[in-house]
Design a protein around this motif. Structure first.
Motif, mmCIF file in Angstrom:
data_model
loop_
_atom_site.group_PDB
_atom_site.id
_atom_site.type_symbol
_atom_site.label_atom_id
_atom_site.label_comp_id
_atom_site.label_asym_id
_atom_site.label_seq_id
_atom_site.Cartn_x
_atom_site.Cartn_y
_atom_site.Cartn_z
ATOM 1 N N PRO A 102 8.319 21.362 -24.584
ATOM 2 C CA PRO A 102 7.021 20.746 -24.303
ATOM 3 C C PRO A 102 5.864 21.600 -24.813
ATOM 4 O O PRO A 102 5.853 22.823 -24.646
ATOM 5 N N THR A 103 4.901 20.943 -25.447
ATOM 6 C CA THR A 103 3.680 21.615 -25.888
ATOM 7 C C THR A 103 2.444 21.038 -25.208
ATOM 8 O O THR A 103 1.320 21.384 -25.566
ATOM 9 N N SER A 104 2.677 20.171 -24.229
ATOM 10 C CA SER A 104 1.579 19.588 -23.456
ATOM 11 C C SER A 104 2.113 19.240 -22.079
ATOM 12 O O SER A 104 3.329 19.166 -21.881
ATOM 13 N N PRO A 105 1.233 19.012 -21.123
ATOM 14 C CA PRO A 105 1.699 18.430 -19.863
ATOM 15 C C PRO A 105 2.146 16.993 -20.105
ATOM 16 O O PRO A 105 1.874 16.416 -21.170
ATOM 17 N N ALA A 106 2.832 16.416 -19.157
ATOM 18 C CA ALA A 106 3.223 15.011 -19.233
ATOM 19 C C ALA A 106 2.133 14.165 -18.598
ATOM 20 O O ALA A 106 1.755 14.392 -17.445
ATOM 21 N N LEU A 107 1.607 13.212 -19.350
ATOM 22 C CA LEU A 107 0.639 12.268 -18.808
ATOM 23 C C LEU A 107 1.418 11.122 -18.184
ATOM 24 O O LEU A 107 2.186 10.430 -18.863
ATOM 25 N N MET A 108 1.217 10.918 -16.878
ATOM 26 C CA MET A 108 2.009 9.957 -16.137
ATOM 27 C C MET A 108 1.585 8.523 -16.442
ATOM 28 O O MET A 108 0.555 8.259 -17.054
ATOM 29 N N TYR A 109 2.401 7.591 -15.947
ATOM 30 C CA TYR A 109 2.251 6.171 -16.269
ATOM 31 C C TYR A 109 0.864 5.625 -15.974
ATOM 32 O O TYR A 109 0.407 4.680 -16.615
#
Length: 496
Positions: A102-109
């Motif tokens: 991962p190179t970013s946070p996860a943007l949620m739905y």
């Protein structure tokens, strides 16, 4: 490019592993082909919410998968696992590097920061919403730099198999993938997503690889277990309801209301209210998500005992209040009205009467959703299944069947992880079709039959609600006319 793997032979004693990456937890089920749950496990997930921002640390997903998998596999001994599949929240996306890190946070739905990017995508001719994965992928690349667009299950599958997989077309739908052409639209490049950052795509049910020895040590899942391409959590829940044959529908009533069905052909909706996933066999899974749902009960009656309120509500059929019980402003299905607000027509005489009105209002919305689907030409002649948290209420199930005027099945087990176990069985070659795999695992608890006298009793309030929604400019007049015509058809059928 599909990653084809040789298919194993299976026997009836094989078990199947379903992994559900939810919002608040990861859930894992180990299930046999006849639906016997041999083991289950779960592990919580955190997150960061701040206004429209909603992120998760992707590293937590893997930690939770390891914990939940070990719990699910802790008891069974000598059981061969024939395969596994993973579902995730639709529209959750992150960036990874060439090694899958991962190179970013996860943007949620439901992260809502990509409004500018969503508008730009729509200007380019793509029918997307701001919270879909495509606008968020654009936002991520503009914020964190170029990286591979990666959906939630893609990351977990890469850690299971040791290689970053192609995306499944179900999760890729909200990233702009054209399911009808089975291709990415060319305009993605013009929007700023180069071919190098867009993943290859395969259909759900495609073998992606096998669990590596390293992942086996971490999860307890045997090395060599086939890993099958999954679907979104909503599709996973539909599989777990066995609503997969043409004309079948699954009505999921939780905080909000979601209807998902099966059709041999694409159900076209020029307004975009109804969208279509594609099943592994190439048929279509149309559906829509409303902003009406059981969440309104929690908001209006915090701390109330639902069973006790249901008992009191039975005295108010119909209620003195006709409601359109939106959980939050704006409606997406059965009509698109961003400025719609919750309605209460009339004066309820008590809390029990209002509770009854809210239950009935949700069921009226459910009926209007089915009327809209019928208006679009979607097949509705198969069985209807009730799932979601609200399906635990026997009274509400009966009320919904009465207002809809049709029977409804209530399965015993409806977790998305069960749907992924069925998809794994199909993808590994243990069933000739996904419907057969699901029907083998899904156990129907009971079927609720409508009471014709009650159906007739609710016709007037339903018609009044349809008229009000039309008068406010939310419900298109042709849809309203179709709904009222179907109401008249039902009355004629009952009278004959």
């Amino acid at each position: 490019m599909a990653h084809e793997q040789p298919r194993m032979t299976h026997d009836q004693d094989d078990a199947w592993l379903g992994i559900d990456l939810g919002t608040q937890s990861v859930r894992v089920l180990l299930v046999t082909g006849d639906g016997t749950v041999l083991g289950s496990g779960s592990a919580p997930l955190g997150g960061r919410r701040d206004g429209v921002r909603h992120e998760q640390d992707p590293g937590e997903w893997w930690d939770a998968v390891c914990t939940a998998s070990r719990a699910a596999l802790g008891s069974p001994r000598g059981v061969r696992i024939g395969g596994l599949a993973v579902c995730g929240t639709s529209g959750t996306v992150l960036l990874t590097d060439g090694a899958g890190r991962p190179t970013s946070p996860a943007l949620m739905y439901d992260d809502g920061r990509a409004t500018v990017q969503g508008a730009r995508a729509r200007m380019a001719g793509l029918a997307v919403q701001d919270t879909w994965a495509l606008p968020k992928a654009l936002w991520l690349t503009e914020t964190y730099g170029q990286g591979r667009v990666t959906h939630q299950p893609d990351l977990v599958v890469s850690l299971l198999t040791g290689q970053l997989p192609p995306a499944d077309s179900s999760h890729a739908l909200k990233t702009g993938y054209d399911l009808e052409r089975d291709a990415w639209p060319a305009m993605l490049t013009r929007l700023g997503l180069s071919d190098a950052v867009i993943p290859d795509v395969v259909r759900p049910g495609t073998p992606l690889g096998e669990v590596s020895p390293t992942a086996a040590d971490a999860t307890g899942i045997p090395a060599g277990t086939p890993v099958i391409a999954g679907m979104t959590d909503g599709c996973a829940a539909q599989i777990a309801s066995a609503a997969l044959r043409p004309g079948s529908w699954n009505s999921v009533l939780g905080t909000t209301l979601v209807l998902k069905g099966a059709s041999p052909t694409l159900v076209r909706d020029p307004t975009g209210v109804v969208y279509n996933h594609r099943a592994p066999d190439g048929s279509w899974l149309p559906g829509g998500a409303s902003s009406v749902g059981a969440g309104v009960l929690t908001a209006a009656f915090s701390g109330a005992d639902p069973a006790a309120m249901d008992t009191l509500a039975a005295s108010y059929e119909p209620s003195g209040a006709i409601t359109y019980p939106l959980v939050s402003p704006g409606e997406r299905f059965p009509f698109l009205a961003p400025k719609a607000v919750a309605l209460v027509l009339g004066e309820p005489e008590s809390d029990a009467d209002l509770w009854a009105g809210l239950l009935q209002g949700v069921a009226f919305t459910e009926r209007l959703c089915l009327d809209y689907l019928h208006h679009l030409g979607a097949p509705l002649d198969g069985p209807l299944t009730f799932t979601g948290g609200a399906a635990r209420s026997p009274y509400w199930n009966q009320l919904r069947a009465d207002i809809l005027g049709r029977p409804a099945r209530v399965p015993q087990q409806t977790e998305p992880a069960l749907g992924m176990a069925a998809l794994a069985a199909y993808g590994a070659g243990a069933a000739p079709g996904l419907a057969q795999a699901a029907e083998g695992m899904v156990r129907i608890g009971r079927t609720v039959e409508p009471r014709p006298d009650r159906t007739a009793r609710f016709a007037g309030p339903y018609a009044r609600l349809v008229d009000e929604l039309t008068a406010r400019g939310w419900l298109p007049p042709p849809v309203a006319a179709h709904a009222l015509a179907r109401l008249d058809d039902d009355a004629d059928t009952s009278a004959s």
